[in-house]
Design a protein around this motif. Sequence first.
Motif, PDB file in Angstrom:
ATOM      1  N   CYS A  76      42.611 -35.925 -51.685  1.00 28.86           N
ATOM      2  CA  CYS A  76      42.273 -37.101 -50.884  1.00 28.86           C
ATOM      3  C   CYS A  76      42.952 -38.322 -51.492  1.00 28.86           C
ATOM      4  CB  CYS A  76      40.757 -37.287 -50.847  1.00 28.86           C
ATOM      5  SG  CYS A  76      40.220 -38.784 -49.979  1.00 28.86           S
ATOM      6  N   CYS A 102      38.257 -34.193 -49.174  1.00 26.57           N
ATOM      7  CA  CYS A 102      37.581 -35.461 -49.439  1.00 26.57           C
ATOM      8  C   CYS A 102      36.152 -35.238 -49.926  1.00 26.57           C
ATOM      9  CB  CYS A 102      37.561 -36.331 -48.186  1.00 26.57           C
ATOM     10  SG  CYS A 102      39.197 -36.859 -47.601  1.00 26.57           S
ATOM     11  N   CYS A 134      35.233 -42.350 -47.171  1.00 25.82           N
ATOM     12  CA  CYS A 134      36.325 -41.695 -46.438  1.00 25.82           C
ATOM     13  C   CYS A 134      35.882 -41.324 -45.028  1.00 25.82           C
ATOM     14  CB  CYS A 134      36.777 -40.444 -47.180  1.00 25.82           C
ATOM     15  SG  CYS A 134      37.802 -40.756 -48.618  1.00 25.82           S
TER      16      CYS A 134
END
Length: 528
Positions: free
Chosen positions: A79, A261, A270
């Motif tokens: 991520c 993520c 996120c």
Amino acid sequence: MPRRPRSCEHRVEHERLHERRPIACAHVSLLKETSIRALRRIGTGIIPERDATVNVYFCYTILMRRQITEKSFFQFLKCPTWVYFDAHAPTPRPHHPLLSALLDDGLIEAKQRTLLDGREDMAEVTAEDSEEAFLQTLAFMREGRQTIYRAVLMDKHYLAHPDVLEKVQGESKLGKWYYVAADIKSARAVRDEYAFQGCFYAELLETIQGVRPKQGYVVTPDNEVLSYAIEKYEQEYHLTLHEIEEIVAGRRPPHFVTSGCKNSPWFSECRGLSESCDDISLLNRVWREEVARLQQAGITTVSQLAKLSVHEIERRAPDLDPGRLSMLQIQAIALTEGRHILLNRAHLPEARVELFFDVESDPLRDFDYLLGVLAVSEGKQKYHAFLARTPEEQKDMWQSFLSFIESYHDAPVYHYGGFEQEVVRRLGERHGRTPIAQEALERNMIDILFSLRHSVVFPLPFYSLKDIGAYLGFHWRSEDAGGANSVLWFEDWLKTKDEGVLKKIVEYNEDDVRATHHLQRWLRENAT
């Protein structure tokens, strides 16, 4: 309820909150070149008094958060926004040290020491301070020690922690030897993030010894040494390092939410960013290239994709596979309308007895310690826990499990995802299998996730058992139930021997197999 995208004003507000702030220090260049030891001397007269008026702690803290380490590559590949938030968010949000090692596929120190046991000339870096540890590493390298454990390498804002440095023959600044780096991992194959970390070590080693290693190494839990060519990964490594450098310097990466993520301590941010703008990356298992191509075609939100006809989408993006575009549009409709969509019938074999299987492991110790099975027969359910409290008990646990499987050799064995098959293979290779049990497992194991993906589209970005189970109304007894947390629970139990903690782990495993059964019943009732 259908999911309504929130206004992108939320995203703008979030970006303002976390935008890069200039360090309130007139002597940033000084701090960048100043060692940790020199920073401690401010106020003693060694550094001019005018510099001592600077809020050194604040400046130094920010600069340290903008270091690039070997973990930056893992974080970026999972991520990129993780790297950004770590460097620029107002307040740091570090992981639990064990969780950090777990996510990086590391092993605990005791397991590492077992793998390194018996080396005749091994020096260990013991300093906790990074600079002092680096100086200790340099001293060992100049002495020509054969193996250096817990090494630290530094250069400017680069900081690396290879598990092992190993001396090999060859000319360098050090003498008639130089060093190569190795990491000890819980995995049994070389992954891109390991190779990028190896390239990072090679670059720092070249700065120190004048020789760039040609090979990188990974030591597996079985003490097998896997090698890879640094040159093979260097081009992609440099591109990745450049991206990380720009992010650390303040450039915000294009946002893209993935299952990776979930590893980040910034996952809620996120996901919130994606939901606030109805981002196409919310589609389950969508590729970055597909999102980029759709954006080029003027399709930038899930709602927009859901409203267009497949024909129109194909017209705008003719180079994308039509079947793939159709699936993405179905996912967009499911997300926008907040409902699941049936695609095909699920093929789920029925039998008098059906088994539901889940494994608990501690990758930090390479220890599969709990094999849980829910047996369902004529409406009756019974949970069986095959438990090994120590590695020495694992063989007995495995043999008890095999005997159980043999007694139900015609029963389908449902599990969620491929991990259970991997563990069965691994334990079979380690402890052996009877012909009957081997044939039963090879014939009867059914990955229900595979069946699900061909049968139903859920209004969810992620298809973990927890995500699907929660959507279908299943509840776990522990609010913090999760695979990573179960590892932390087990580590806690090893230290405290608190039977309440072990009970919590077994209950979590039982909930997982019951959730798998709940999902199977739902598929039978709705997709067959």
